[in-house]
Design a protein around this motif. Structure first.
Motif, PDB file in Angstrom:
ATOM      1  N   HIS A 214      11.773  -1.393  -4.696  1.00  0.00           N
ATOM      2  CA  HIS A 214      10.667  -1.057  -5.577  1.00  0.00           C
ATOM      3  C   HIS A 214      10.063   0.269  -5.128  1.00  0.00           C
ATOM      4  CE1 HIS A 214       7.595  -2.230  -2.638  1.00  0.00           C
ATOM      5  NE2 HIS A 214       8.359  -3.258  -2.367  1.00  0.00           N
ATOM      6  N   PRO A 215       9.327   0.944  -5.984  1.00  0.00           N
ATOM      7  CA  PRO A 215       8.841   2.297  -5.681  1.00  0.00           C
ATOM      8  C   PRO A 215       7.856   2.382  -4.524  1.00  0.00           C
ATOM      9  CG  PRO A 215       8.754   1.836  -8.043  1.00  0.00           C
ATOM     10  CD  PRO A 215       9.051   0.548  -7.367  1.00  0.00           C
ATOM     11  N   LEU A 216       7.295   1.246  -4.107  1.00  0.00           N
ATOM     12  CA  LEU A 216       6.296   1.274  -3.048  1.00  0.00           C
ATOM     13  C   LEU A 216       6.851   0.808  -1.701  1.00  0.00           C
ATOM     14  CD1 LEU A 216       3.291  -0.251  -5.051  1.00  0.00           C
ATOM     15  CD2 LEU A 216       3.955   2.147  -4.813  1.00  0.00           C
ATOM     16  N   ALA A 217       8.161   0.638  -1.629  1.00  0.00           N
ATOM     17  CA  ALA A 217       8.765   0.091  -0.410  1.00  0.00           C
ATOM     18  C   ALA A 217       8.472   0.946   0.815  1.00  0.00           C
ATOM     19  CB  ALA A 217      10.274  -0.067  -0.598  1.00  0.00           C
ATOM     20  N   ASP A 218       8.489   2.249   0.675  1.00  0.00           N
ATOM     21  CA  ASP A 218       8.208   3.128   1.818  1.00  0.00           C
ATOM     22  C   ASP A 218       6.717   3.257   2.081  1.00  0.00           C
ATOM     23  OD1 ASP A 218      10.908   3.615   2.203  1.00  0.00           O
ATOM     24  OD2 ASP A 218      10.916   5.338   0.840  1.00  0.00           O
ATOM     25  N   LEU A 219       5.907   3.066   1.055  1.00  0.00           N
ATOM     26  CA  LEU A 219       4.459   3.228   1.206  1.00  0.00           C
ATOM     27  C   LEU A 219       3.842   2.099   2.013  1.00  0.00           C
ATOM     28  CD1 LEU A 219       1.849   4.747   0.443  1.00  0.00           C
ATOM     29  CD2 LEU A 219       1.741   3.292  -1.618  1.00  0.00           C
ATOM     30  N   PHE A 220       4.297   0.875   1.794  1.00  0.00           N
ATOM     31  CA  PHE A 220       3.677  -0.275   2.449  1.00  0.00           C
ATOM     32  C   PHE A 220       3.678  -0.158   3.970  1.00  0.00           C
ATOM     33  CE2 PHE A 220       4.490  -3.352  -1.334  1.00  0.00           C
ATOM     34  CZ  PHE A 220       3.467  -2.736  -2.032  1.00  0.00           C
ATOM     35  N   PRO A 221       4.838   0.071   4.620  1.00  0.00           N
ATOM     36  CA  PRO A 221       4.807   0.186   6.087  1.00  0.00           C
ATOM     37  C   PRO A 221       4.006   1.397   6.556  1.00  0.00           C
ATOM     38  CG  PRO A 221       6.999   0.706   5.224  1.00  0.00           C
ATOM     39  CD  PRO A 221       6.222   0.124   4.097  1.00  0.00           C
ATOM     40  N   LEU A 236      -2.983   7.235  -0.859  1.00  0.00           N
ATOM     41  CA  LEU A 236      -1.790   6.441  -1.128  1.00  0.00           C
ATOM     42  C   LEU A 236      -0.938   7.084  -2.225  1.00  0.00           C
ATOM     43  CD1 LEU A 236      -3.469   4.425   0.554  1.00  0.00           C
ATOM     44  CD2 LEU A 236      -2.704   2.617  -0.995  1.00  0.00           C
ATOM     45  N   ALA A 237      -1.595   7.590  -3.255  1.00  0.00           N
ATOM     46  CA  ALA A 237      -0.858   8.220  -4.353  1.00  0.00           C
ATOM     47  C   ALA A 237      -0.143   9.472  -3.872  1.00  0.00           C
ATOM     48  CB  ALA A 237      -1.826   8.556  -5.483  1.00  0.00           C
ATOM     49  N   ARG A 238      -0.828  10.228  -3.024  1.00  0.00           N
ATOM     50  CA  ARG A 238      -0.215  11.450  -2.499  1.00  0.00           C
ATOM     51  C   ARG A 238       1.024  11.110  -1.675  1.00  0.00           C
ATOM     52  NH1 ARG A 238      -4.214  12.894   0.261  1.00  0.00           N
ATOM     53  NH2 ARG A 238      -5.356  13.697  -1.530  1.00  0.00           N
ATOM     54  N   ARG A 239       0.904  10.070  -0.830  1.00  0.00           N
ATOM     55  CA  ARG A 239       2.037   9.662  -0.007  1.00  0.00           C
ATOM     56  C   ARG A 239       3.197   9.164  -0.872  1.00  0.00           C
ATOM     57  NH1 ARG A 239       4.699  10.354   4.763  1.00  0.00           N
ATOM     58  NH2 ARG A 239       6.148   8.623   4.998  1.00  0.00           N
ATOM     59  N   ALA A 240       2.870   8.448  -1.943  1.00  0.00           N
ATOM     60  CA  ALA A 240       3.906   7.901  -2.830  1.00  0.00           C
ATOM     61  C   ALA A 240       4.428   8.930  -3.812  1.00  0.00           C
ATOM     62  CB  ALA A 240       3.350   6.704  -3.586  1.00  0.00           C
ATOM     63  N   ARG A 241       3.798  10.128  -3.824  1.00  0.00           N
ATOM     64  CA  ARG A 241       4.203  11.218  -4.703  1.00  0.00           C
ATOM     65  C   ARG A 241       4.119  10.818  -6.170  1.00  0.00           C
ATOM     66  NH1 ARG A 241       9.441  13.781  -1.418  1.00  0.00           N
ATOM     67  NH2 ARG A 241       8.295  14.255   0.502  1.00  0.00           N
ATOM     68  N   MET A 242       2.979  10.259  -6.515  1.00  0.00           N
ATOM     69  CA  MET A 242       2.734   9.900  -7.908  1.00  0.00           C
ATOM     70  C   MET A 242       1.237   9.997  -8.178  1.00  0.00           C
ATOM     71  SD  MET A 242       3.331   5.739  -7.728  1.00  0.00           S
ATOM     72  CE  MET A 242       5.001   5.890  -7.100  1.00  0.00           C
ATOM     73  N   SER A 243       0.842   9.979  -9.430  1.00  0.00           N
ATOM     74  CA  SER A 243      -0.572  10.038  -9.770  1.00  0.00           C
ATOM     75  C   SER A 243      -1.254   8.722  -9.422  1.00  0.00           C
ATOM     76  CB  SER A 243      -0.739  10.316 -11.264  1.00  0.00           C
ATOM     77  OG  SER A 243      -0.297   9.202 -12.025  1.00  0.00           O
ATOM     78  N   SER A 244      -2.570   8.762  -9.307  1.00  0.00           N
ATOM     79  CA  SER A 244      -3.316   7.543  -8.995  1.00  0.00           C
ATOM     80  C   SER A 244      -3.129   6.487 -10.071  1.00  0.00           C
ATOM     81  CB  SER A 244      -4.810   7.869  -8.846  1.00  0.00           C
ATOM     82  OG  SER A 244      -5.026   8.748  -7.769  1.00  0.00           O
ATOM     83  N   ARG A 249      -0.384   1.308 -11.685  1.00  0.00           N
ATOM     84  CA  ARG A 249       0.544   0.509 -12.490  1.00  0.00           C
ATOM     85  C   ARG A 249       1.629  -0.121 -11.631  1.00  0.00           C
ATOM     86  NH1 ARG A 249      -0.033   4.775 -16.446  1.00  0.00           N
ATOM     87  NH2 ARG A 249       1.878   5.767 -15.691  1.00  0.00           N
ATOM     88  N   HIS A 250       2.150   0.650 -10.658  1.00  0.00           N
ATOM     89  CA  HIS A 250       3.181   0.101  -9.772  1.00  0.00           C
ATOM     90  C   HIS A 250       2.612  -1.024  -8.899  1.00  0.00           C
ATOM     91  CE1 HIS A 250       6.752   2.394 -10.602  1.00  0.00           C
ATOM     92  NE2 HIS A 250       6.102   3.554 -10.522  1.00  0.00           N
ATOM     93  N   PHE A 251       1.407  -0.851  -8.387  1.00  0.00           N
ATOM     94  CA  PHE A 251       0.795  -1.893  -7.565  1.00  0.00           C
ATOM     95  C   PHE A 251       0.618  -3.179  -8.361  1.00  0.00           C
ATOM     96  CE2 PHE A 251      -0.161   0.744  -3.927  1.00  0.00           C
ATOM     97  CZ  PHE A 251      -0.362  -0.179  -2.911  1.00  0.00           C
ATOM     98  N   LYS A 252       0.162  -3.059  -9.585  1.00  0.00           N
ATOM     99  CA  LYS A 252      -0.029  -4.247 -10.412  1.00  0.00           C
ATOM    100  C   LYS A 252       1.292  -4.952 -10.650  1.00  0.00           C
ATOM    101  CE  LYS A 252      -2.824  -6.830 -12.833  1.00  0.00           C
ATOM    102  NZ  LYS A 252      -3.904  -7.585 -12.171  1.00  0.00           N
ATOM    103  N   SER A 253       2.348  -4.171 -10.864  1.00  0.00           N
ATOM    104  CA  SER A 253       3.669  -4.742 -11.120  1.00  0.00           C
ATOM    105  C   SER A 253       4.250  -5.411  -9.890  1.00  0.00           C
ATOM    106  CB  SER A 253       4.614  -3.637 -11.616  1.00  0.00           C
ATOM    107  OG  SER A 253       5.932  -4.121 -11.745  1.00  0.00           O
TER     108      SER A 253
END
Length: 342
Positions: A214-221, A236-244, A249-253
């Motif tokens: 999932h797109p947040l796999a690297d962000l969590f650790p 968190l958005a900056r680290r994940a390279r996406m908008s807030s 939306r990804h977190f909710k999913s």
């Protein structure tokens, strides 16, 4: 008779014909084998039933009869297949006898119908799979049925919703007995999320993805390694390279919640681990978990966990005093445990 959590060492799975094999297997996986993180004894597990029983298409040979349930410290009743029929009287009587003897009794999914038939839920809040909550409420009007939660902990009686929520309740029991670190180790071994709060809604819009898909796999650790820092959604958005907004939306999913709520949950979990494993002051733990001040930590901890940090630490250390060993459902040992509190 007053019974305390430190005595919880034996677990009995109460089975008869008509049990659902998924919940039965799930509970067996959680309580049968200790993870490497356990510093002391693990559970003594036994399957108890009236001779050979059928669970789905599987036939089981129990380790002991239902008459052994009163000697267990925790009794778990897996899902019951035919909710339109009354559960077997011998099972209901055995579960009631175990509770009267001081056992902690938990139902998984529709196993709640056994607990309700035994009268263990009268005047209490309980849950089950959402598809059966109306039947449960109609048949047992003295039970307050909550269809919108994953599990309910009433102390000596616990109930869970269906399927995956049964895993949540089993991990909750491990967390109560052994602490957050051990429960997380069990979850890692089984490749499931380490904790979902019991009050979370049963309905999840999408299944939980595999940890690395999932797109947040690297962000969590990355976040968990920086819980002492004042992270924001923008960080968190900056680290994940996406908008807030995209991050939300990804977190909710993926998690079913918002970035800020997920981050708070991680801070609370880490605080639990520090309270369990160290003698650090609440101020020190507040700084280590990114809460800033002890006042802030106490407010969020009390609201999330239900007790203040100091109370949690004292209670956990009482719960995890080393207990005696022994064979599964050793009757003399169980009687000795209970006689200490008579």
């Amino acid at each position: 008779m007053t019974r305390t959590i430190p005595d919880v060492t034996t677990v009995a799975l109460a089975v008869t014909d008509g049990m659902l094999h998924f919940e039965l297997s799930l509970a067996y996986e959680v309580f049968a084998a200790a993870p490497d993180a356990v510093p002391g004894p693990w559970y003594d597990l036994a399957v108890c039933g009236p001779g050979g029983v059928r669970a789905g298409r599987f036939r089981l040979e129990p380790d002991a009869g239902l008459d052994r349930l009163p000697y267990a410290d925790t009794v778990i009743v897996p899902g019951w297949a035919d909710v339109d029929a009354d559960p077997p009287a011998e099972l209901v009587d055995a579960v009631r006898a175990a509770h009267e003897a001081g056992a902690r009794v938990a139902s998984l999914c529709t196993g709640v119908f056994v607990l309700a038939a035994a009268g263990l839920l009268d005047g209490l809040r309980a849950t089950t799979h959402w598809a059966h909550t109306r039947v449960l409420a109609d048949r047992y009007p003295r039970v307050t049925v909550d269809p919108d939660v994953l599990y309910v902990d009433n102390g000596s009686v616990l109930t869970s919703a269906g399927k995956a929520a049964a895993m949540d309740l089993c991990l909750h029991l491990v967390r109560l007995d052994h602490g957050a670190s051990v429960a997380n180790a069990v979850a890692r071994r089984l490749v499931v999320p380490p904790h979902r709060d019991g009050g979370q809604a049963q309905f999840v819009t999408t299944p939980v993805p595999a940890p690395d898909r999932h797109p947040l796999a690297d962000l969590f650790p990355w976040v968990r390694e920086r819980l002492d820092q004042p992270l924001t959604v923008e960080d968190l958005a900056r680290r994940a390279r996406m908008s807030s907004r995209h991050l939300g939306r990804h977190f909710k999913s993926v998690t079913g919640t918002t970035p800020l709520q997920w981050l708070l949950t991680q801070r609370i979990r880490y605080a639990q681990e520090l309270l369990e494993a160290t003698d650090d002051s609440v101020d020190t733990i507040a700084a280590a978990t990114g809460m800033g001040t002890a006042t802030t930590l106490r407010r969020h901890f009390n609201r999330t966990v239900g007790v203040p940090p100091d109370t949690y630490r004292r209670t956990f250390r009482l719960r995890t005093r080393p207990g005696p060993g022994g064979d599964p459902l050793d009757a003399p040992r169980a009687k000795r445990l209970r006689s200490r509190d008579d």
